[in-house]
Structure formats: structure tokens, C-alpha cells
Motif scaffolding. Structure first.
Motif, PDB file in Angstrom:
ATOM      1  N   ARG A  43      11.251 -25.460  -4.043  1.00  0.00           N
ATOM      2  CA  ARG A  43      11.000 -25.485  -5.496  1.00  0.00           C
ATOM      3  C   ARG A  43      12.260 -25.179  -6.293  1.00  0.00           C
ATOM      4  O   ARG A  43      12.384 -25.546  -7.462  1.00  0.00           O
ATOM      5  N   HIS A  72      13.000 -27.303  -9.787  1.00  0.00           N
ATOM      6  CA  HIS A  72      12.971 -28.762  -9.835  1.00  0.00           C
ATOM      7  C   HIS A  72      11.869 -29.274 -10.754  1.00  0.00           C
ATOM      8  O   HIS A  72      11.877 -30.451 -11.137  1.00  0.00           O
ATOM      9  N   HIS A  73      10.934 -28.402 -11.114  1.00  0.00           N
ATOM     10  CA  HIS A  73       9.813 -28.772 -11.980  1.00  0.00           C
ATOM     11  C   HIS A  73       9.653 -27.696 -13.046  1.00  0.00           C
ATOM     12  O   HIS A  73      10.259 -26.622 -12.947  1.00  0.00           O
ATOM     13  N   GLY A 106      12.616 -25.192 -15.889  1.00  0.00           N
ATOM     14  CA  GLY A 106      12.783 -26.440 -15.166  1.00  0.00           C
ATOM     15  C   GLY A 106      14.183 -26.989 -15.376  1.00  0.00           C
ATOM     16  O   GLY A 106      14.775 -26.843 -16.450  1.00  0.00           O
TER      17      GLY A 106
END
Length: 266
Positions: A43, A72-73, A106
Motif C-alpha cells: 500500500r 498508492h491510493h 494518496g
């Protein structure tokens, strides 16, 4: 030649480095690196230190550890729960630090045009790479101008109602100290960025920030020096908070809007 935190061309020099981390904090920084990688795994895009620890000015037993994690999000509830467990574990295991703060964002948000002169500047100039590829490579260079001042701290007026509510709700000594420390820091940094373009430089040192502010607003200098002192040694005094949200804060918000305008809505 270095001058007021800027390079020879007038751009911000990135403050802090792993080489400046005091020996007393080496263990917690190593643990933060290892535990962050383990906790977030795929992540995580990258992790950064900021604040007094990478600047080399942290005080054992008094300073907190500050981390910015780029995912990443966009952060979800699971990510925030992970951060809470990570922060609590580091704080409990390392007496050199007094609290851990973790910011989650993010990757795309950090690199977005909307955040170019706020979170982007913060990462590129005030954060020290700890893990992963450095997002600062995708960001521009920055100068201490009015645009930066507006987009970093031009939202104090919008924040004041919430700060008043939190001040009124704080009851325990620990709650009062935590809120007083955070609000003191915010007001001193806002006061500094108000005058930053006129001064023509950058500092993260709260005492120096207050002194620079006082050169341009001598009628408020004593209040800002007192706020800088409280930021380093917080007090559990409701009267201090009331003075912030009823006097210094509203005045500073009005003056900021008059000089630089208000932060672009997100």
C-alpha cells in the motif's frame, strides 16, 4: 551561499536529513522505517520524516516524531487504523519521543495541481525521505512568495470555529496541553508565513519565527513570543486557549486575508 533557508538562486533548500537525526532518536527512526514498511506493505509508495527530529533539534523525552506516508491510493479507514496502531506502538516503545504524528495522503493528491503550493511544497521542502522513491522529484522548486503563503496558511479563518469548539470541549490536563501545543505551533507558523515574503526566507524554528513576525507587527510581538514558548512547553491553561481563539487567532486570520487572500477551496 546559504541564506535564510534558501539557496543562491532564492529557492527553498530542503530542510532536514537523516544525517542530522540526533543519536537519541536513531533507534525510533530505524523502528519507524521497519514498522512502516511491514505495516503498509504494497500500500505504501514512500515515507518521510519531518519536524525537529530530521532537523536535528529534537529534545529527548520532549519532542514528538512526525511522519508523512504517501500511499498508492487515497487513505481508507483501514489505513488510518494501521497508522493509529503504528503510532501508539512507537510512542510506547521509545521513551525518547513524546507522541507520534502520522499524516496519510494518496500519492496522486500529493502531486496534484490543487496541492502544488501546500502539501506538495510541504513534502518537497520540509520532509526528509525515509522509504521509497522521493515524490519531490516530480515537484517544482519553491520561493517564499505570497502565493505560497496564501496556499499554506490562508485557511485560519475557516478553521477558527472548529478550534473554538475543541477549546471549549477540552477538559483534562492532557487534552488541554495537546491542544495548546498544536494551536500554538499553528499560530506561530501562520504568523511567520504572514511576513515570510517580506522577510525573504524560511525558518521552521518557532522562536525565530516569532521574532521575525515581531519585527513587522511589534504590537503583537509579545503574544507571538509567548505562543512560541508554549509550543515548546505546553500548559494546561484554558485561558491560554481562549486568548488564542478569541483574540490572536481572529486578528491573525483577518490580517492574513488582507495581505495574502484566503486559501483556494479544496
Amino acid at each position: 551561499m546559504k541564506h535564510k533557508g534558501l539557496d543562491a538562486d532564492g529557492y527553498f533548500e530542503r530542510e532536514g536529513s537523516l544525517g542530522r537525526v540526533p543519536a537519541a532518536f536513531a533507534g525510533v527512526v530505524a523502528a519507524a522505517r521497519a514498522r512502516t514498511a511491514e505495516a503498509y506493505g504494497h500500500r505504501l509508495h514512500s515515507a518521510y520524516l519531518y519536524g525537529s527530529v530530521p532537523r536535528g533539534t529534537a529534545r529527548p523525552g520532549r519532542s514528538d516524531l512526525d511522519l508523512l506516508l504517501a500511499l498508492h491510493h487515497e487513505p481508507a479507514a483501514e489505513d488510518r487504523d494501521t497508522a493509529e496502531v503504528l503510532a501508539r506502538g512507537l510512542d510506547e516503545d521509545f521513551p525518547a519521543i513524546d507522541g507520534v504524528g502520522i499524516l496519510l495522503h494518496g500519492k496522486e493528491n500529493l502531486l496534484s495541481e490543487a496541492e502544488r503550493y501546500d502539501l506538495g511544497w510541504f513534502l518537497a521542502c520540509l520532509c526528509t525521505p525515509l522509504l521509497g522513491a522521493d515524490l519531490a522529484e516530480h515537484l517544482p522548486r519553491y520561493r517564499p512568495d505570497s502565493l505560497l503563503a496564501r496556499e499554506t496558511n490562508g485557511d485560519l479563518a475557516a478553521m477558527l470555529p472548529g478550534l473554538r469548539a475543541r477549546a471549549a470541549a477540552a477538559s483534562t490536563p492532557e487534552e488541554l496541553r495537546r491542544l495548546t501545543r498544536g494551536l500554538s505551533r499553528h499560530l506561530v507558523r501562520t504568523g511567520f508565513t504572514l511576513v515570510m515574503p517580506r522577510w525573504g526566507g524560511w525558518t521552521s524554528d518557532l522562536a525565530e519565527s516569532a521574532e521575525v513576525f515581531g519585527r513587522y507587527y511589534p504590537q503583537r510581538a509579545a503574544q507571538m513570543r509567548a505562543a512560541a514558548a508554549v509550543a515548546l512547553d505546553p500548559v494546561a491553561d484554558p485561558a491560554v486557549l481562549r486568548a488564542y481563539v478569541e483574540d490572536l487567532g481572529p486578528w491573525l486570520a483577518d490580517e492574513y486575508a488582507a495581505v495574502h487572500g484566503t486559501k483556494t477551496p479544496r
